[in-house]
Design a protein around this motif. Structure first.
Motif, short mmCIF file in Angstrom:
data_model
loop_
_atom_site.label_atom_id
_atom_site.label_comp_id
_atom_site.label_asym_id
_atom_site.label_seq_id
_atom_site.Cartn_x
_atom_site.Cartn_y
_atom_site.Cartn_z
N ALA A 30 -27.63 75.26 35.20
CA ALA A 30 -28.73 74.54 35.87
C ALA A 30 -28.52 73.03 35.80
N LEU A 31 -27.84 72.55 34.78
CA LEU A 31 -27.62 71.10 34.63
C LEU A 31 -26.79 70.51 35.77
N TRP A 34 -28.85 70.56 38.87
CA TRP A 34 -29.91 69.55 38.88
C TRP A 34 -29.32 68.20 39.32
N ALA A 37 -28.60 68.32 43.04
CA ALA A 37 -29.84 68.21 43.82
C ALA A 37 -30.36 66.78 43.83
N ARG A 38 -30.25 66.09 42.70
CA ARG A 38 -30.69 64.69 42.62
C ARG A 38 -29.86 63.83 43.56
#
Length: 137
Positions: A30-31, A34, A37-38
């Protein structure tokens, strides 16, 4: 045999502690997702602008400064991609792609970083699932 049967075979073939490691490794993916996505969000929602006032740069390529945004907003924060020899420069008019608290000198860097973060997550997921598959056999 459908996809759910394959995943059930993999998970049921693992010991309890291997299931825990599998779950932790998959959650760790997920890191990078994330971060990707940012960067995609920044790529889409940023605006072209230019610096105003002082730009403070440390020796490790970390710069901070101010910029103006459309609608009269002012942005302030880290500027990625700038480097100066001195601790502080009176620099105005450096073209940036920015949001309220971030800025980059090259917009394509955002897309590049998002692409390799997504690729890293995909490679990581493939590696994790393949190791789990072989361990369950």
């Amino acid at each position: 045999m459908g996809p759910s049967a394959w995943t059930t075979d993999v998970v049921s073939g693992l010991k309890w502690w291997q299931r825990v490691v599998l779950a932790v490794c998959l959650c760790a993916l997920a890191l990078p997702l994330w971060f990707a996505a940012r960067n995609v969000h920044r790529f889409v929602d940023g605006d072209w602008t230019s610096t105003e006032g002082y730009v403070h740069c440390a020796s490790n390529d970390r710069c901070e400064g101010t910029w103006s945004l459309p609608g009269g907003q002012r942005g302030h924060g880290e500027i990625t991609g700038l480097a100066f020899e001195y601790a502080e420069e009176q620099v105005t008019g450096i073209r940036l792609y920015a949001g309220p608290d971030w800025a980059v000198t090259d917009r394509s860097d955002l897309a590049f970083h998002a692409a390799y973060e997504l690729a890293g997550a995909a490679i990581g997921a493939t590696l994790i699932v393949s190791v789990a598959w072989f361990k369950s056999r």
